[in-house]
Write a protein that holds these residues in place. Sequence first.
Motif, PDB file in Angstrom:
ATOM      1  N   SER A 153       0.845  -1.197   0.000  1.00 27.15           N
ATOM      2  CA  SER A 153       0.000   0.000   0.000  1.00 27.15           C
ATOM      3  C   SER A 153       0.880   1.246   0.000  1.00 27.15           C
ATOM      4  O   SER A 153       1.986   1.248   0.540  1.00 27.15           O
ATOM      5  CB  SER A 153      -0.904   0.005   1.237  1.00 27.15           C
ATOM      6  OG  SER A 153      -0.125   0.014   2.428  1.00 27.15           O
ATOM      7  N   ILE A 154       0.378   2.305  -0.637  1.00 32.85           N
ATOM      8  CA  ILE A 154       1.184   3.524  -0.749  1.00 32.85           C
ATOM      9  C   ILE A 154       0.346   4.765  -0.450  1.00 32.85           C
ATOM     10  O   ILE A 154      -0.878   4.754  -0.556  1.00 32.85           O
ATOM     11  CB  ILE A 154       1.828   3.674  -2.147  1.00 32.85           C
ATOM     12  CG1 ILE A 154       0.761   3.946  -3.206  1.00 32.85           C
ATOM     13  CG2 ILE A 154       2.652   2.454  -2.512  1.00 32.85           C
ATOM     14  CD1 ILE A 154       1.346   4.409  -4.526  1.00 32.85           C
ATOM     15  N   ILE A 155       1.059   5.817  -0.083  1.00 33.63           N
ATOM     16  CA  ILE A 155       0.503   7.164   0.052  1.00 33.63           C
ATOM     17  C   ILE A 155       1.375   8.082  -0.791  1.00 33.63           C
ATOM     18  O   ILE A 155       2.603   7.983  -0.758  1.00 33.63           O
ATOM     19  CB  ILE A 155       0.485   7.633   1.518  1.00 33.63           C
ATOM     20  CG1 ILE A 155      -0.500   6.796   2.344  1.00 33.63           C
ATOM     21  CG2 ILE A 155       0.120   9.107   1.608  1.00 33.63           C
ATOM     22  CD1 ILE A 155      -0.468   7.106   3.844  1.00 33.63           C
ATOM     23  N   TYR A 156       0.737   8.952  -1.550  1.00 31.68           N
ATOM     24  CA  TYR A 156       1.501   9.952  -2.291  1.00 31.68           C
ATOM     25  C   TYR A 156       0.746  11.283  -2.265  1.00 31.68           C
ATOM     26  O   TYR A 156      -0.320  11.390  -1.644  1.00 31.68           O
ATOM     27  CB  TYR A 156       1.800   9.493  -3.724  1.00 31.68           C
ATOM     28  CG  TYR A 156       0.600   9.351  -4.637  1.00 31.68           C
ATOM     29  CD1 TYR A 156       0.162  10.417  -5.420  1.00 31.68           C
ATOM     30  CD2 TYR A 156      -0.093   8.141  -4.740  1.00 31.68           C
ATOM     31  CE1 TYR A 156      -0.925  10.290  -6.261  1.00 31.68           C
ATOM     32  CE2 TYR A 156      -1.178   8.003  -5.585  1.00 31.68           C
ATOM     33  CZ  TYR A 156      -1.594   9.090  -6.347  1.00 31.68           C
ATOM     34  OH  TYR A 156      -2.673   8.954  -7.181  1.00 31.68           O
ATOM     35  N   VAL A 192      -3.707   4.278  -0.387  1.00 35.41           N
ATOM     36  CA  VAL A 192      -4.456   4.527   0.856  1.00 35.41           C
ATOM     37  C   VAL A 192      -5.120   5.885   0.807  1.00 35.41           C
ATOM     38  O   VAL A 192      -6.313   6.032   1.087  1.00 35.41           O
ATOM     39  CB  VAL A 192      -3.516   4.432   2.077  1.00 35.41           C
ATOM     40  CG1 VAL A 192      -4.258   4.808   3.361  1.00 35.41           C
ATOM     41  CG2 VAL A 192      -2.913   3.045   2.185  1.00 35.41           C
ATOM     42  N   THR A 193      -4.350   6.900   0.432  1.00 32.87           N
ATOM     43  CA  THR A 193      -4.873   8.258   0.303  1.00 32.87           C
ATOM     44  C   THR A 193      -3.889   9.098  -0.497  1.00 32.87           C
ATOM     45  O   THR A 193      -2.717   8.736  -0.635  1.00 32.87           O
ATOM     46  CB  THR A 193      -5.120   8.898   1.687  1.00 32.87           C
ATOM     47  OG1 THR A 193      -5.825  10.136   1.528  1.00 32.87           O
ATOM     48  CG2 THR A 193      -3.810   9.174   2.418  1.00 32.87           C
ATOM     49  N   VAL A 194      -4.379  10.204  -0.991  1.00 36.10           N
ATOM     50  CA  VAL A 194      -3.563  11.195  -1.696  1.00 36.10           C
ATOM     51  C   VAL A 194      -3.668  12.483  -0.892  1.00 36.10           C
ATOM     52  O   VAL A 194      -4.769  13.009  -0.691  1.00 36.10           O
ATOM     53  CB  VAL A 194      -4.054  11.411  -3.143  1.00 36.10           C
ATOM     54  CG1 VAL A 194      -3.231  12.496  -3.826  1.00 36.10           C
ATOM     55  CG2 VAL A 194      -3.983  10.109  -3.934  1.00 36.10           C
ATOM     56  N   PHE A 205       2.358   7.892   6.881  1.00 35.53           N
ATOM     57  CA  PHE A 205       3.213   6.710   6.686  1.00 35.53           C
ATOM     58  C   PHE A 205       3.873   6.305   7.996  1.00 35.53           C
ATOM     59  O   PHE A 205       3.892   5.120   8.369  1.00 35.53           O
ATOM     60  CB  PHE A 205       4.255   7.010   5.616  1.00 35.53           C
ATOM     61  CG  PHE A 205       5.448   6.098   5.632  1.00 35.53           C
ATOM     62  CD1 PHE A 205       5.334   4.775   5.235  1.00 35.53           C
ATOM     63  CD2 PHE A 205       6.698   6.570   6.046  1.00 35.53           C
ATOM     64  CE1 PHE A 205       6.441   3.919   5.254  1.00 35.53           C
ATOM     65  CE2 PHE A 205       7.804   5.727   6.062  1.00 35.53           C
ATOM     66  CZ  PHE A 205       7.667   4.407   5.675  1.00 35.53           C
ATOM     67  N   GLN A 206       4.417   7.267   8.728  1.00 33.78           N
ATOM     68  CA  GLN A 206       5.091   6.948   9.983  1.00 33.78           C
ATOM     69  C   GLN A 206       4.116   6.447  11.048  1.00 33.78           C
ATOM     70  O   GLN A 206       4.528   5.747  11.972  1.00 33.78           O
ATOM     71  CB  GLN A 206       5.849   8.177  10.490  1.00 33.78           C
ATOM     72  CG  GLN A 206       7.094   8.490   9.669  1.00 33.78           C
ATOM     73  CD  GLN A 206       7.982   9.487  10.369  1.00 33.78           C
ATOM     74  OE1 GLN A 206       7.690  10.680  10.407  1.00 33.78           O
ATOM     75  NE2 GLN A 206       9.068   8.997  10.939  1.00 33.78           N
ATOM     76  N   SER A 210       0.440   3.180   5.783  1.00 32.24           N
ATOM     77  CA  SER A 210       0.782   2.589   4.486  1.00 32.24           C
ATOM     78  C   SER A 210       2.139   1.901   4.581  1.00 32.24           C
ATOM     79  O   SER A 210       2.917   2.141   5.516  1.00 32.24           O
ATOM     80  CB  SER A 210       0.829   3.662   3.391  1.00 32.24           C
ATOM     81  OG  SER A 210       1.925   4.532   3.583  1.00 32.24           O
ATOM     82  N   ASP A 211       2.418   1.047   3.588  1.00 33.95           N
ATOM     83  CA  ASP A 211       3.710   0.370   3.531  1.00 33.95           C
ATOM     84  C   ASP A 211       4.801   1.270   2.964  1.00 33.95           C
ATOM     85  O   ASP A 211       5.968   1.160   3.346  1.00 33.95           O
ATOM     86  CB  ASP A 211       3.607  -0.881   2.648  1.00 33.95           C
ATOM     87  CG  ASP A 211       2.647  -1.913   3.207  1.00 33.95           C
ATOM     88  OD1 ASP A 211       2.689  -2.158   4.427  1.00 33.95           O
ATOM     89  OD2 ASP A 211       1.852  -2.466   2.425  1.00 33.95           O
TER      90      ASP A 211
END
Length: 328
Positions: A153-156, A192-194, A205-206, A210-211
């Motif tokens: 999973s990612i967040i950007y 996960v979210t933008v 993230f911390q 998300s991964d």
Amino acid sequence: MTVFKTALMATPMLAAGLASADPLTIYTYESFVSEWGPGPQIEKAYEADCDCEVDFVGLEDGVALLNRLRLEGEDSQADIILGLDDALIAETKKLDLLAKHRVDLSGLTLPYDWEDDTFVPYDYGHFAFVYDQTRVDSVPSSLEELVYDSDLSIIYQDPRVSTPGQGLMLWMKSVFGDEAEDAWTTLQERVVTVTPGWSEAYSLFQEGESDMVLSYTTSPAYHMTYEDTDKYQAAIFSEGHYAQIEVAAVLKNSDQIDRARDFLAFLVSNPAQDVLPGTNWMWPVLDSADKPEAFEQMVRPETLYFSSETVAENRRDWLREWRNAASQ
């Protein structure tokens, strides 16, 4: 060591001769002016030499700076815009609001050849997905693998307002070309979210939301330096990493144009460059600048980039590709 100068012969040592009762107003992004960012130290150092006042105005993120300039036009209260990046240069110049910087940039080190008489580059980095190696076992070795063969999973950040978010959009386009919209659609399944900006994304993230998070290859240096841990790492991708050069420019309607040019010269001198690596966690443009020891462990990846003219010509269409995928 690089010695800087301007065509006006305005240097920080001569700044006292440019005294003004009005503050030098600098539009920048929020993290630059935070208590842990470079703004407070750079402000203090410059004010000590110039006998003047610097007023940083923090906005959401880099693209938001361009949007603010576009909205205010010639009525902008800013003397300097600081925190746009190289991808936005051509689009910003079209507003016809900027003056030539007159700063000698010949001794600077950058990821590609730099020739521009309006924007002064002050630091640079390469975008990367950062992960916690105590939580992630299988790390993608390419952007293609992250998109198509990973379950992480990612967040950007939002490419409409954030320069890191825009950087990911350009990275995706440079790797996937005409197939970028399909890649976005596939990636979106694990987003996960933008977020509007970098700070929000990294904080989530911390917190374990998300991964991976979109950040920079140099981000782990912060954790090594201040938290004495190497658990946070940047995934290095075989296709290369998209470069970002952060820039500053003077507004031509400024009533302190000589002072503003002097500040830009200061920005690429050692007193300012020594501050940036350990606060903005980007590479300085002066090789002689002080850097935290952790920078010796940071990877310098292959550079990917588009010219700012190419970005200006295509940004709207590329944003439409992203938006179509993100809305699904």
